[in-house]
Design a protein around this motif. Structure first.
Motif, PDB file in Angstrom:
ATOM      1  N   LEU A 131      17.933  34.829 -24.359  1.00 11.82           N
ATOM      2  CA  LEU A 131      17.660  34.898 -24.774  1.00 11.82           C
ATOM      3  C   LEU A 131      16.350  35.522 -25.843  1.00 11.82           C
ATOM      4  CD1 LEU A 131      20.644  34.034 -27.805  1.00 11.82           C
ATOM      5  CD2 LEU A 131      20.540  36.275 -26.243  1.00 11.82           C
ATOM      6  N   ALA A 132      15.358  34.549 -25.627  1.00 13.55           N
ATOM      7  CA  ALA A 132      14.401  34.403 -25.946  1.00 13.55           C
ATOM      8  C   ALA A 132      12.784  35.190 -24.432  1.00 13.55           C
ATOM      9  CB  ALA A 132      13.716  33.062 -26.164  1.00 13.55           C
ATOM     10  N   ILE A 133      13.410  35.656 -23.601  1.00 16.80           N
ATOM     11  CA  ILE A 133      13.106  36.434 -23.656  1.00 16.80           C
ATOM     12  C   ILE A 133      11.301  36.901 -23.213  1.00 16.80           C
ATOM     13  CG2 ILE A 133      14.275  38.585 -22.209  1.00 16.80           C
ATOM     14  CD1 ILE A 133      14.325  38.178 -19.725  1.00 16.80           C
ATOM     15  N   ASP A 134      11.505  37.100 -24.315  1.00 12.47           N
ATOM     16  CA  ASP A 134      10.987  38.734 -24.785  1.00 12.47           C
ATOM     17  C   ASP A 134       9.800  37.261 -25.612  1.00 12.47           C
ATOM     18  OD1 ASP A 134      12.439  38.615 -27.313  1.00 12.47           O
ATOM     19  OD2 ASP A 134      12.296  40.167 -27.245  1.00 12.47           O
ATOM     20  N   ARG A 135       9.838  36.634 -25.661  1.00 12.93           N
ATOM     21  CA  ARG A 135       9.289  35.304 -26.997  1.00 12.93           C
ATOM     22  C   ARG A 135       8.346  34.510 -25.977  1.00 12.93           C
ATOM     23  NH1 ARG A 135      13.932  36.165 -29.736  1.00 12.93           N
ATOM     24  NH2 ARG A 135      14.575  34.165 -29.410  1.00 12.93           N
ATOM     25  N   GLY A 136       7.126  33.988 -26.553  1.00 14.07           N
ATOM     26  CA  GLY A 136       5.974  33.593 -25.685  1.00 14.07           C
ATOM     27  C   GLY A 136       4.232  33.453 -25.634  1.00 14.07           C
ATOM     28  N   GLY A 137       3.658  33.334 -25.363  1.00 16.15           N
ATOM     29  CA  GLY A 137       1.868  33.989 -25.209  1.00 16.15           C
ATOM     30  C   GLY A 137       1.863  33.657 -23.845  1.00 16.15           C
ATOM     31  N   PHE A 138       0.352  33.781 -23.669  1.00 17.68           N
ATOM     32  CA  PHE A 138       0.346  33.501 -22.306  1.00 17.68           C
ATOM     33  C   PHE A 138       0.097  32.454 -21.640  1.00 17.68           C
ATOM     34  CE2 PHE A 138      -4.201  31.967 -19.513  1.00 17.68           C
ATOM     35  CZ  PHE A 138      -4.334  33.469 -19.335  1.00 17.68           C
ATOM     36  N   GLU A 139       0.697  31.485 -21.664  1.00 21.51           N
ATOM     37  CA  GLU A 139       0.765  30.406 -21.190  1.00 21.51           C
ATOM     38  C   GLU A 139       2.352  30.429 -20.275  1.00 21.51           C
ATOM     39  OE1 GLU A 139       0.248  30.081 -24.601  1.00 21.51           O
ATOM     40  OE2 GLU A 139       0.003  27.404 -25.182  1.00 21.51           O
ATOM     41  N   VAL A 140       3.335  30.727 -21.309  1.00 20.42           N
ATOM     42  CA  VAL A 140       4.792  31.531 -20.653  1.00 20.42           C
ATOM     43  C   VAL A 140       4.428  32.605 -19.604  1.00 20.42           C
ATOM     44  CG1 VAL A 140       6.655  32.340 -21.343  1.00 20.42           C
ATOM     45  CG2 VAL A 140       5.777  30.773 -22.735  1.00 20.42           C
ATOM     46  N   ALA A 141       3.671  33.684 -19.485  1.00 17.34           N
ATOM     47  CA  ALA A 141       3.255  34.683 -19.733  1.00 17.34           C
ATOM     48  C   ALA A 141       2.877  34.043 -17.496  1.00 17.34           C
ATOM     49  CB  ALA A 141       2.344  35.800 -19.844  1.00 17.34           C
ATOM     50  N   VAL A 142       1.806  33.496 -17.866  1.00 14.23           N
ATOM     51  CA  VAL A 142       0.805  33.047 -16.583  1.00 14.23           C
ATOM     52  C   VAL A 142       2.238  32.535 -16.367  1.00 14.23           C
ATOM     53  CG1 VAL A 142      -0.603  31.877 -15.647  1.00 14.23           C
ATOM     54  CG2 VAL A 142      -1.206  33.290 -17.142  1.00 14.23           C
ATOM     55  N   ILE A 143       2.753  31.106 -16.438  1.00 13.07           N
ATOM     56  CA  ILE A 143       4.173  30.224 -15.587  1.00 13.07           C
ATOM     57  C   ILE A 143       4.999  31.599 -14.904  1.00 13.07           C
ATOM     58  CG2 ILE A 143       6.065  28.887 -15.866  1.00 13.07           C
ATOM     59  CD1 ILE A 143       3.652  27.047 -17.885  1.00 13.07           C
ATOM     60  N   ARG A 144       5.692  32.615 -15.766  1.00 13.60           N
ATOM     61  CA  ARG A 144       6.618  33.068 -15.275  1.00 13.60           C
ATOM     62  C   ARG A 144       6.278  34.404 -14.006  1.00 13.60           C
ATOM     63  NH1 ARG A 144       9.414  37.620 -19.089  1.00 13.60           N
ATOM     64  NH2 ARG A 144       9.851  35.742 -21.164  1.00 13.60           N
TER      65      ARG A 144
ATOM     66  N   ASP B  11      -5.153  37.748 -13.272  1.00  8.98           N
ATOM     67  CA  ASP B  11      -6.672  36.787 -12.643  1.00  8.98           C
ATOM     68  C   ASP B  11      -6.680  35.341 -12.381  1.00  8.98           C
ATOM     69  OD1 ASP B  11      -8.198  39.247 -12.670  1.00  8.98           O
ATOM     70  OD2 ASP B  11      -9.912  38.767 -14.366  1.00  8.98           O
ATOM     71  N   THR B  12      -5.910  34.810 -13.199  1.00  7.47           N
ATOM     72  CA  THR B  12      -5.526  34.045 -13.111  1.00  7.47           C
ATOM     73  C   THR B  12      -4.684  33.308 -12.090  1.00  7.47           C
ATOM     74  OG1 THR B  12      -6.001  33.089 -15.336  1.00  7.47           O
ATOM     75  CG2 THR B  12      -4.544  31.705 -14.080  1.00  7.47           C
ATOM     76  N   VAL B  13      -3.167  34.529 -11.819  1.00  6.86           N
ATOM     77  CA  VAL B  13      -1.894  34.380 -10.917  1.00  6.86           C
ATOM     78  C   VAL B  13      -2.972  34.773 -10.048  1.00  6.86           C
ATOM     79  CG1 VAL B  13      -0.119  35.936 -10.186  1.00  6.86           C
ATOM     80  CG2 VAL B  13       0.048  35.023 -12.297  1.00  6.86           C
ATOM     81  N   GLU B  14      -3.647  35.265  -9.927  1.00  3.10           N
ATOM     82  CA  GLU B  14      -4.350  36.096  -8.700  1.00  3.10           C
ATOM     83  C   GLU B  14      -5.552  35.009  -7.825  1.00  3.10           C
ATOM     84  OE1 GLU B  14      -6.189  39.602  -8.724  1.00  3.10           O
ATOM     85  OE2 GLU B  14      -4.144  40.524  -8.598  1.00  3.10           O
ATOM     86  N   PHE B  15      -5.583  34.243  -8.469  1.00  2.00           N
ATOM     87  CA  PHE B  15      -6.926  33.103  -8.642  1.00  2.00           C
ATOM     88  C   PHE B  15      -6.063  32.521  -7.197  1.00  2.00           C
ATOM     89  CE2 PHE B  15      -7.833  28.745  -9.176  1.00  2.00           C
ATOM     90  CZ  PHE B  15      -8.963  28.587  -8.204  1.00  2.00           C
ATOM     91  N   ILE B  16      -4.452  31.983  -7.833  1.00  2.00           N
ATOM     92  CA  ILE B  16      -3.715  30.895  -7.504  1.00  2.00           C
ATOM     93  C   ILE B  16      -2.886  31.464  -5.843  1.00  2.00           C
ATOM     94  CG2 ILE B  16      -1.658  29.703  -7.863  1.00  2.00           C
ATOM     95  CD1 ILE B  16      -1.945  29.335 -11.083  1.00  2.00           C
ATOM     96  N   ALA B  17      -2.509  32.770  -6.446  1.00  2.00           N
ATOM     97  CA  ALA B  17      -1.895  32.989  -5.385  1.00  2.00           C
ATOM     98  C   ALA B  17      -3.637  33.591  -3.210  1.00  2.00           C
ATOM     99  CB  ALA B  17      -1.579  34.980  -5.413  1.00  2.00           C
ATOM    100  N   GLY B  18      -4.503  33.534  -3.796  1.00  2.00           N
ATOM    101  CA  GLY B  18      -5.656  33.648  -3.307  1.00  2.00           C
ATOM    102  C   GLY B  18      -5.427  34.632  -2.058  1.00  2.00           C
TER     103      GLY B  18
END
Length: 795
Positions: free
Chosen positions: A645-658, A733-740
């Motif tokens: 139900l809260a799938i569209d709520r969050g912020g930067f941290e939630v988005a990067v982790i997802r 950019d953060t996600v791509e840094f981790i992914a390589g």
């Protein structure tokens, strides 16, 4: 199977029994065929190998005879063999003396490291015979209080403690060289009066609390459980879900009924030796204390060729070189310890005969049920196909018994990683230098980053090596697995119904013994009688008979000294040395052949008795499995629906982790270098570092559920989490840094990345992706744009 005996069911029951008997006959035929094939193949190959070794030796003997040197070589060999015999007797004499001295000193742990007592279990309430030791790092090794500490729990399986720190290249050594403080849970030989395993579990929980008190800035300690210390670690974590960090379970028999046909004979002991009854009788004969020497004897019977001849021949063959290592290991192998009747009763009833821990029915501490699903710490399970004491099925099937499927593991936020070795034996898991340098070293490296791994079931695979020796590094990956992958280790679990019969018969026999026989046995034994039986146990006698307390052996020391001074070993090319080796191999093979015949008869007898329809019907009440929900119901759990139900709520941290979880899902595996970058960002960079471990793990679990049950919506709602373009660009950019590098990504991963870029309106990147951490050293800019605007407005 029909359970009632009313007349209308009689014909149906007879039909079912006939079908069961036919299946039983087929099952016994398959077992017999398996054993015959294995014995024929194994011993046929060994006979051919022996003949191949013997032929050149016979030719060399003929050559020596032709040269007239046969008598000379025979004399040289006879002298060499006689000298080695005297030196071997001297080693056995020293072993016996070491046993006596070790026992007189209180049988201290065989750790090769210096240590201090951090907490004594005798000072706790209730008191236990356990101690918490803090290992002192050797010279040149530095440890840091802020690094995650280790607690190693060794097994109480008849021997003393210290096997995990038995060598420099060991679990202790690996952790110390990584800069981690190391603690060791050891135990005195004799348990405290009235001590129970619930008391031990509480003491271990206090040990963990003491470690956390000493290292307040460090993450929760890693707990390593070896063999029976493995299930003890699971019990500790199930009863105290919040106190520990990751768990490492090495060669632990948790699902004790599991195994394969034609293998794992130890699992039949309960059915053929009387269930729990022998443990109760031996405890009563021992005055309420169970002698660990009985357990050691069981282990030795698994491989009599090695334990009763092979290891002694290896000593005899190269006595000067083998002396130190033989005595070093035998100090642990002969350090017999004891358990209270209540302790061995619980172990046998709840695990080895009842299999209750694996099925979620084990009870401890005034009836408290232990549910392994309540464990919140990541778990790494190390098993080996070469382990004949804890085969992979027993080490891993508890996962299948505990969770509905891999989806439930994710929903519960659990991370379970298993690693399977091809051939190392049971003790090799704990004492092998090669295992310490590779598997344990890689596990230690993994534990630094494991909490950045998305919840799920994984296999840890060590793919390739770069560098040599202490500079060796391995390419490690974590491959997502399903429950069906674990089921593939076992040939079938249908035979476990027969172990349920053993469990029920054991319960019945225990009750009869308690009511009618036990008072007489307890009245007849105890005190001096119990002590006499302990001292005359064959496992002790066969060692102490060679000690100096035997007057005959007093002459051996002087004889060995004289031999050492005038030692004349035979030349390595002496053909009689080769003949000796062939003879020794034939003796070991003879032992092994009769062991294999015994094991075949053992297994056929077990299934012949407990596979009968009447026996299966008798055991039906104990052949239960824990209640399982349908996998489809998982999506309708209240906590899952609340998170979605809260799938569209969050912020930067939630988005990067997802997004990280979406990327991991698309490739089905995670390389450790990616995991290390992920851990670096999530633990050290802002805004993640400020979350703290508990909140960070909660977010990872929530977003895993989102990706698991609504992957398309997980991507579609990313713009709701990142409303500002600057935040979107930084998140990508953060996600791509981790992914390589893009060049190393799977096509499906690239596709997922492109889909996320498109939904966020971030242009597709041309090139290999970011090479530097976009969040490193940035603090204020990390705050989401909306938060920065609000801060400016407030100012």
């Amino acid at each position: 199977m029909t359970s009632t005996y009313s007349p209308e069911n009689i014909f149906r029951r007879e039909a079912e029994d006939g079908s069961t008997q036919a299946a039983q006959a087929q099952h016994l035929g398959e077992i017999l065929s398996t054993h015959v094939r294995k014995i024929t193949r194994n011993h046929g190959q060994r006979l051919r190998s022996a003949w191949e070794q013997l032929n050149p030796l016979l030719n060399r003997l003929q050559d020596s005879a032709n040269r007239g040197e046969l008598i000379k070589e025979a004399r040289a060999y006879a002298r060499d063999a006689g000298e080695r015999y005297v030196l071997t007797l001297d080693v056995l004499r020293e072993r016996g003396n070491n046993d006596l001295a070790h026992e007189a000193a209180g049988t201290p742990p065989v750790l090769i490291y210096d240590y201090e007592v951090a907490l004594d279990g005798r000072d706790l309430s209730p008191p236990v015979n356990y101690l918490l030791l803090k290992i002192k790092p050797p010279q040149g090794v530095e440890v840091f209080d802020w690094k995650r500490p280790y607690l190693i729990i060794d097994p109480r399986a008849g021997h003393g403690a210290g096997i995990g720190g038995f060598k420099q290249d060991s679990q202790v050594g690996v952790a110390l060289h990584g800069g981690h403080p190391v603690y060791f849970a050891v135990f005195r030989p004799m348990p405290e009066p009235e001590q129970t395993l619930a008391d031990v579990m509480r003491a271990e929980a206090k040990f963990v609390a003491e470690i956390r008190r000493r290292h307040p800035e460090a993450p929760k300690p890693i707990v390593v459980g070896n063999c029976q210390g493995g299930w003890a670690t699971l019990v500790l974590a199930a009863a105290n879900p919040d106190i520990t960090g990751p768990l490492v379970i090495n060669g632990a028999p948790v699902a004790a009924w599991s195994g394969r046909k034609g293998e794992n004979p130890m699992r039949y002991n309960g059915g053929l030796l009387g269930g729990i009854l022998p443990a109760l009788i031996l405890s009563d004969i021992g005055g309420g204390v169970f002698d660990g020497a009985h357990l050691v004897s069981n282990f030795e019977q698994l491989n009599p060729g090695r334990n009763f001849f092979g290891k002694y021949y290896d000593l005899f063959a190269n006595v000067e070189k083998s002396r130190h290592s033989f005595l070093d290991f035998e100090r642990w192998w002969g350090g017999f310890h004891y358990l209270n009747e209540a302790e061995i009763h619980w172990i046998v009833e709840q695990i080895f005969v009842g299999n209750r821990l694996s099925r979620g029915e084990a009870r401890i501490e005034r009836g408290r049920r232990l549910d392994l699903r309540s464990i919140r710490s990541p778990i790494i399970v190390f098993a080996s196909k070469g382990d004949n004491i804890t085969p992979p099925e027993q080490a891993l099937n508890w996962i299948v018994d505990t969770f509905v499927d891999e989806h439930e593991i994710r929903i519960r936020g659990q991370r379970i990683i298993y690693m399977l070795h091809d051939k190392v034996g049971h003790l090799g898991i704990f004492v092998s230098s090669s295992i310490a340098k590779k598997e344990h070293a890689e596990v230690t490296s993994t534990l630094k980053t494991i909490e950045a791994l998305a919840p799920g079931l994984y296999e840890m695979v060590i793919d390739e090596q770069t560098g040599e020796g202490v500079h060796a590094h391995f390419l490690v990956s974590f491959r997502e697995r399903k429950m069906s992958d674990l089921a593939g280790f076992d040939d079938s679990r249908d035979d476990e119904k027969m172990f349920a019969t053993v469990s029920r018969l054991s319960e019945m026999a225990s009750e009869v013994y308690d009511m009618g026989v036990r008072p007489m046995v307890q009245a007849s034994f105890g005190g001096q009688t119990a002590e006499f039986l302990r001292k005359t146990h064959p496992s002790r006698v066969q060692r102490r008979i060679f000690a100096d307390e035997n007057p005959v052996m007093k002459f051996v020391a002087q004889a060995a000294e004289n031999v050492a001074k005038a030692r004349q070993p035979a030349e390595s090319g002496n053909p009689f040395l080769g003949l000796e080796k062939v003879w020794a191999d034939s003796v070991v093979q003879t032992f092994d052949f009769w062991r294999d015949i015994r094991d075949a008869a053992y297994e056929l007898t077990f299934f012949g008795i407990y596979g009968q329809p009447g026996m299966l019907r008798l055991g039906a009440p104990n052949a239960y499995q824990r209640k399982r929900m349908d996998p489809g119901e998982l999506a309708h759990l209240p906590e899952v629906e609340e998170i979605l139900l809260a799938i569209d709520r969050g912020g930067f941290e939630v988005a990067v982790i997802r997004m990280l979880i979406l990327m991991a899902e698309s490739r089905g595996a995670v390389r450790r270098d990616r995991l290390e970058r992920s851990a670096r960002v999530l633990c050290k960079d802002e805004p993640f570092a400020s979350l703290g471990a508990e909140k960070r793990n909660a977010l990872i679990r929530e977003q895993t559920i989102v990706v698991e049950f609504a992957p398309e919506r997980a991507i579609a709602t990313l713009p709701d989490l990142l409303t500002e373009f600057e935040d979107r660009q930084r998140a990508i950019d953060t996600v791509e840094f981790i992914a390589g590098s893009h060049d190393e990504m799977d096509p499906q991963t690239v596709k997922t990345l492109e889909k996320m870029r498109a939904i966020l309106g971030v242009p597709l990147l041309v090139g290999s992706g970011p090479v530097a951490d976009p969040l490193e050293g940035v603090v204020q800019k990390l705050l989401p744009a909306r938060a920065r605007k609000k801060a400016a407005s407030d100012a």
